[in-house]
Design a protein around this motif. Structure first.
Motif, PDB file in Angstrom:
ATOM      1  N   ASN A   1      55.627 -24.054 -69.223  1.00  0.00           N
ATOM      2  CA  ASN A   1      55.265 -23.712 -70.600  1.00  0.00           C
ATOM      3  C   ASN A   1      56.425 -23.988 -71.555  1.00  0.00           C
ATOM      4  N   VAL A   2      57.594 -23.460 -71.234  1.00  0.00           N
ATOM      5  CA  VAL A   2      58.760 -23.669 -72.100  1.00  0.00           C
ATOM      6  C   VAL A   2      59.212 -25.128 -72.037  1.00  0.00           C
ATOM      7  N   GLY A   3      59.074 -25.753 -70.863  1.00  0.00           N
ATOM      8  CA  GLY A   3      59.445 -27.160 -70.731  1.00  0.00           C
ATOM      9  C   GLY A   3      58.617 -28.079 -71.609  1.00  0.00           C
ATOM     10  N   SER A   4      57.360 -27.699 -71.867  1.00  0.00           N
ATOM     11  CA  SER A   4      56.513 -28.530 -72.725  1.00  0.00           C
ATOM     12  C   SER A   4      57.051 -28.542 -74.155  1.00  0.00           C
ATOM     13  N   TYR A   5      57.570 -27.413 -74.614  1.00  0.00           N
ATOM     14  CA  TYR A   5      58.196 -27.365 -75.941  1.00  0.00           C
ATOM     15  C   TYR A   5      59.561 -28.057 -75.918  1.00  0.00           C
TER      16      TYR A   5
ATOM     17  N   SER B   1      60.500 -30.530 -74.125  1.00  0.00           N
ATOM     18  CA  SER B   1      60.387 -31.987 -74.047  1.00  0.00           C
ATOM     19  C   SER B   1      60.369 -32.616 -75.433  1.00  0.00           C
ATOM     20  N   GLU B   2      59.768 -31.920 -76.398  1.00  0.00           N
ATOM     21  CA  GLU B   2      59.759 -32.428 -77.768  1.00  0.00           C
ATOM     22  C   GLU B   2      61.140 -32.309 -78.410  1.00  0.00           C
ATOM     23  N   VAL B   3      61.885 -31.286 -78.015  1.00  0.00           N
ATOM     24  CA  VAL B   3      63.266 -31.159 -78.481  1.00  0.00           C
ATOM     25  C   VAL B   3      64.097 -32.325 -77.968  1.00  0.00           C
ATOM     26  N   VAL B   4      63.940 -32.644 -76.678  1.00  0.00           N
ATOM     27  CA  VAL B   4      64.684 -33.756 -76.076  1.00  0.00           C
ATOM     28  C   VAL B   4      64.280 -35.076 -76.713  1.00  0.00           C
ATOM     29  N   ARG B   5      62.975 -35.263 -76.906  1.00  0.00           N
ATOM     30  CA  ARG B   5      62.508 -36.508 -77.519  1.00  0.00           C
ATOM     31  C   ARG B   5      63.078 -36.666 -78.928  1.00  0.00           C
ATOM     32  N   GLY B   6      63.093 -35.578 -79.688  1.00  0.00           N
ATOM     33  CA  GLY B   6      63.660 -35.636 -81.030  1.00  0.00           C
ATOM     34  C   GLY B   6      65.148 -35.928 -81.017  1.00  0.00           C
ATOM     35  N   ALA B   7      65.860 -35.353 -80.036  1.00  0.00           N
ATOM     36  CA  ALA B   7      67.298 -35.594 -79.929  1.00  0.00           C
ATOM     37  C   ALA B   7      67.584 -37.048 -79.571  1.00  0.00           C
TER      38      ALA B   7
ATOM     39  N   ALA C   1      71.270 -26.485 -79.619  1.00  0.00           N
ATOM     40  CA  ALA C   1      70.892 -25.342 -80.463  1.00  0.00           C
ATOM     41  C   ALA C   1      69.399 -25.001 -80.350  1.00  0.00           C
ATOM     42  N   PRO C   2      68.484 -25.980 -80.512  1.00  0.00           N
ATOM     43  CA  PRO C   2      67.069 -25.623 -80.350  1.00  0.00           C
ATOM     44  C   PRO C   2      66.709 -25.218 -78.927  1.00  0.00           C
ATOM     45  N   MET C   3      67.407 -25.772 -77.919  1.00  0.00           N
ATOM     46  CA  MET C   3      67.124 -25.364 -76.545  1.00  0.00           C
ATOM     47  C   MET C   3      67.561 -23.928 -76.315  1.00  0.00           C
ATOM     48  N   ALA C   4      68.625 -23.499 -76.973  1.00  0.00           N
ATOM     49  CA  ALA C   4      69.056 -22.099 -76.865  1.00  0.00           C
ATOM     50  C   ALA C   4      67.955 -21.169 -77.356  1.00  0.00           C
ATOM     51  N   ASN C   5      67.322 -21.538 -78.465  1.00  0.00           N
ATOM     52  CA  ASN C   5      66.218 -20.721 -78.985  1.00  0.00           C
ATOM     53  C   ASN C   5      65.063 -20.655 -77.996  1.00  0.00           C
ATOM     54  N   LEU C   6      64.779 -21.789 -77.352  1.00  0.00           N
ATOM     55  CA  LEU C   6      63.691 -21.820 -76.374  1.00  0.00           C
ATOM     56  C   LEU C   6      64.002 -20.941 -75.165  1.00  0.00           C
ATOM     57  N   MET C   7      65.263 -20.925 -74.732  1.00  0.00           N
ATOM     58  CA  MET C   7      65.626 -20.099 -73.583  1.00  0.00           C
ATOM     59  C   MET C   7      65.553 -18.618 -73.918  1.00  0.00           C
ATOM     60  N   VAL C   8      65.868 -18.269 -75.149  1.00  0.00           N
ATOM     61  CA  VAL C   8      65.695 -16.871 -75.573  1.00  0.00           C
ATOM     62  C   VAL C   8      64.211 -16.527 -75.590  1.00  0.00           C
TER      63      VAL C   8
ATOM     64  N   ILE D   1      72.638 -17.021 -75.768  1.00  0.00           N
ATOM     65  CA  ILE D   1      73.140 -17.701 -76.965  1.00  0.00           C
ATOM     66  C   ILE D   1      74.619 -18.031 -76.821  1.00  0.00           C
ATOM     67  N   ALA D   2      75.386 -17.104 -76.238  1.00  0.00           N
ATOM     68  CA  ALA D   2      76.825 -17.341 -76.053  1.00  0.00           C
ATOM     69  C   ALA D   2      77.075 -18.526 -75.126  1.00  0.00           C
ATOM     70  N   VAL D   3      76.298 -18.629 -74.053  1.00  0.00           N
ATOM     71  CA  VAL D   3      76.452 -19.756 -73.118  1.00  0.00           C
ATOM     72  C   VAL D   3      76.167 -21.078 -73.816  1.00  0.00           C
ATOM     73  N   PHE D   4      75.108 -21.116 -74.593  1.00  0.00           N
ATOM     74  CA  PHE D   4      74.749 -22.364 -75.271  1.00  0.00           C
ATOM     75  C   PHE D   4      75.736 -22.703 -76.386  1.00  0.00           C
ATOM     76  N   ARG D   5      76.317 -21.691 -77.006  1.00  0.00           N
ATOM     77  CA  ARG D   5      77.345 -21.968 -78.018  1.00  0.00           C
ATOM     78  C   ARG D   5      78.568 -22.602 -77.377  1.00  0.00           C
ATOM     79  N   ARG D   6      78.924 -22.123 -76.179  1.00  0.00           N
ATOM     80  CA  ARG D   6      80.040 -22.726 -75.461  1.00  0.00           C
ATOM     81  C   ARG D   6      79.730 -24.179 -75.117  1.00  0.00           C
ATOM     82  N   LEU D   7      78.508 -24.428 -74.698  1.00  0.00           N
ATOM     83  CA  LEU D   7      78.100 -25.804 -74.395  1.00  0.00           C
ATOM     84  C   LEU D   7      78.158 -26.681 -75.640  1.00  0.00           C
ATOM     85  N   GLU D   8      77.702 -26.121 -76.763  1.00  0.00           N
ATOM     86  CA  GLU D   8      77.710 -26.883 -78.009  1.00  0.00           C
ATOM     87  C   GLU D   8      79.138 -27.228 -78.422  1.00  0.00           C
TER      88      GLU D   8
END
Length: 226
Positions: free
Chosen positions: A94-98, A100-106, A143-150, A200-207
């Protein structure tokens, strides 16, 4: 509040289950999002069509219904999943379907010159994506993937529908036995907030990590030009 102390092991077990589901489903979602995003952007058209159907189905239907299908309907078709497997697969897809559009946009946002440079250097498809395109796209997608993981964490309470005792389910049991709604729900409210903040902290470190890589690349490019 002291009433909750005797039920602390139950809540901790529920917390462990929630974390396990979140981590495994997040891995599945990340892999699915990456693969499907790449296919949607540059794959062979039959694959793009198949991936497109999957994305529309999972984005267009409720995760609630998808869990019921995976756990109650698939066994009628000869496919039986354990409660944990049904939960992580459905939430991951379910989350991967959303995602995938983030990845495609990136990928679409990567400058065209980078793609043309890969062609000029005669890079293979693997080397093109591994060393040039994906690192740049990941910086844009973090950043958008962090939102999806939350969001993924927030939908884990649905797993109680398939007999999994996660944190929210255990909290409901504690509430029924103690009658203390305020302390029980305040506790899990704080726990979910802490877990979300950790994601969010993990993804900020990645960013920050990928941004430093991009800055280093730009500095080296300018130095070479001069």
């Amino acid at each position: 509040m002291s009433q909750l102390y005797s039920f602390l092991p139950m809540l901790l077990q529920g917390l462990v289950t929630t974390i396990q589901i979140t981590v495994v489903a997040a891995v599945i979602a990340t892999v699915v999002a990456t693969v499907c995003g790449v296919i949607r952007y540059s794959g062979w058209w039959p694959l793009r069509a198949i991936v497109g159907i999957y994305i529309e189905i999972f984005r267009g239907t409720s995760c609630y219904v998808q869990l019921f299908w995976a756990f109650f309907v698939l066994p009628l078709l000869g496919v039986t999943l354990s409660p944990f497997a049904a939960a992580v697969v459905v939430i991951g897809l379910n989350v991967g379907s959303y995602g995938s559009e983030v990845v495609r946009g990136a990928l679409k946002a990567v400058p065209r010159g980078q793609w043309e440079a890969c062609v000029a250097l005669n890079y293979s498809t693997w080397h093109k994506y591994r060393y040039v395109i994906v690192p740049q796209a990941m910086r844009l997608a973090i950043a958008p993937m962090a939102n999806l993981m939350v969001d993924l964490l927030k939908i884990t309470p649905l797993v109680s529908l398939v007999t999994i005792s996660d944190l929210t389910y255990e909290a409901m049991v504690v509430r029924q036995q103690t009658g203390n709604s305020f302390a029980t729900f305040l506790t899990i409210l704080v726990v979910y907030f802490v877990l979300s903040s950790a994601i969010i902290a993990v993804f900020r470190r990645l960013e920050i990590h990928f941004s430093r890589g991009a800055e280093t690349f730009a500095t080296n490019k300018e130095a070479a030009a001069t």
